[in-house]
Motif scaffolding. Structure first.
Motif, mmCIF file in Angstrom:
data_model
loop_
_atom_site.group_PDB
_atom_site.id
_atom_site.type_symbol
_atom_site.label_atom_id
_atom_site.label_comp_id
_atom_site.label_asym_id
_atom_site.label_seq_id
_atom_site.Cartn_x
_atom_site.Cartn_y
_atom_site.Cartn_z
ATOM 1 N N SER A 149 0.810 -1.219 0.000
ATOM 2 C CA SER A 149 0.000 0.000 0.000
ATOM 3 C C SER A 149 0.841 1.265 0.000
ATOM 4 O O SER A 149 0.312 2.362 0.231
ATOM 5 N N LYS A 178 -6.473 -1.577 0.055
ATOM 6 C CA LYS A 178 -6.034 -2.268 -1.159
ATOM 7 C C LYS A 178 -6.049 -3.774 -0.985
ATOM 8 O O LYS A 178 -6.369 -4.519 -1.913
ATOM 9 N N THR A 179 -5.717 -4.244 0.206
ATOM 10 C CA THR A 179 -5.648 -5.685 0.467
ATOM 11 C C THR A 179 -6.750 -6.168 1.414
ATOM 12 O O THR A 179 -6.775 -7.340 1.783
ATOM 13 N N VAL A 207 -0.451 4.136 -2.051
ATOM 14 C CA VAL A 207 -1.832 4.546 -1.821
ATOM 15 C C VAL A 207 -1.845 5.863 -1.042
ATOM 16 O O VAL A 207 -1.248 5.950 0.039
#
Length: 247
Positions: free
Chosen positions: A49, A122-123, A52
């Motif tokens: 990330s 994101k995950t 991000v």
């Protein structure tokens, strides 16, 4: 447990929808996965990330003098990996910063217990990190394990870390520490803060007394991955232990 809730024929969002429209994998009861320490997991989550925007924003909760919860968003600024203040296997504290005049400082000096929530969109991973807060100011460290672990060399290293963090801040972030008391009515009068926390020659000013390095010393970490409902708890006892649990 992750779930969807219905009300009046409409589907409302439950825990399973926090991760957005990503497909949920097959994390059945019989599914197995090797246990990995939370530090290894979070290092991988951070790496994935890193690009991000806002990926290092976390929420930390404290308790005020009336026993009421108080939560706010702060910036996580990495681990202080070169310092070990309990036993070596306990790992390193997590770095943040704050103003010495802020409410969180008053609250944590009465009760250093704190919980951080670190969400990786994101995950689709969540870390709930419980531990004690410690503050490092110009006069030394306080809170957390400061009273039982402090010595001259460790305090010296704390001050080096505090000074380094001050120098690494953006101009806008440094400038905040020269404002009048946080939370008080804005008057518009008084001396304006030095632009960017710099002097007339553009050099960064010395670290002000209002600037505190904040360290969270983790004691328990609850991990949840929504893509396959994998959950794990890491606890600090004599050392760190970890086990898989139901989500």
């Amino acid at each position: 447990m992750a779930s969807l809730h219905t009300r009046g024929g409409e589907v409302s969002e439950g825990l399973a929808d926090i991760g957005g429209e990503k497909e949920v994998g097959g994390g059945g009861v019989g599914g197995g996965e090797e246990i990995t320490s939370w530090r290894e997991r979070i290092a991988e989550s951070i790496a994935k990330s890193r690009k991000v925007r806002g990926g290092n924003f976390v929420q930390i909760a404290t308790v005020d003098g009336s026993g009421l919860p108080r939560c706010r968003t702060v910036v996580f600024r990495g681990f202080l990996d070169d310092l070990y203040f309990r036993e070596e296997q306990t790992g390193a504290p997590m770095k943040m910063i704050t103003d010495e005049r802020s409410e969180k400082v008053k609250e944590a000096r009465l009760n250093p217990g704190c919980e951080m929530v670190y969400w990786f969109g994101k995950t689709s991973e969540q870390y709930r990190i419980f531990g004690d807060l410690m503050f490092v100011g110009g006069g030394g460290s306080s809170g957390g394990d400061a009273d039982t672990t402090s010595n001259e060399e460790r305090e010296r290293q704390f001050q080096i870390a505090r000074k380094s963090q001050w120098g690494n801040l953006s101009d806008n972030a440094r400038e905040q520490f020269y404002w009048s008391n946080p939370g008080q009515p804005y008057s518009g009068s008084g001396e304006a803060p030095p632009p960017g926390g710099r002097d007339s020659e553009g050099k960064v000013l010395p670290v002000p007394d209002t600037f505190l390095l904040v360290l969270l010393w983790p004691k328990e970490v609850k991990y949840l991955r929504l893509t396959d409902n994998f959950a794990q708890i890491d606890k600090l006892e004599e050392g760190w232990t970890a086990c898989r649990v139901n989500p």
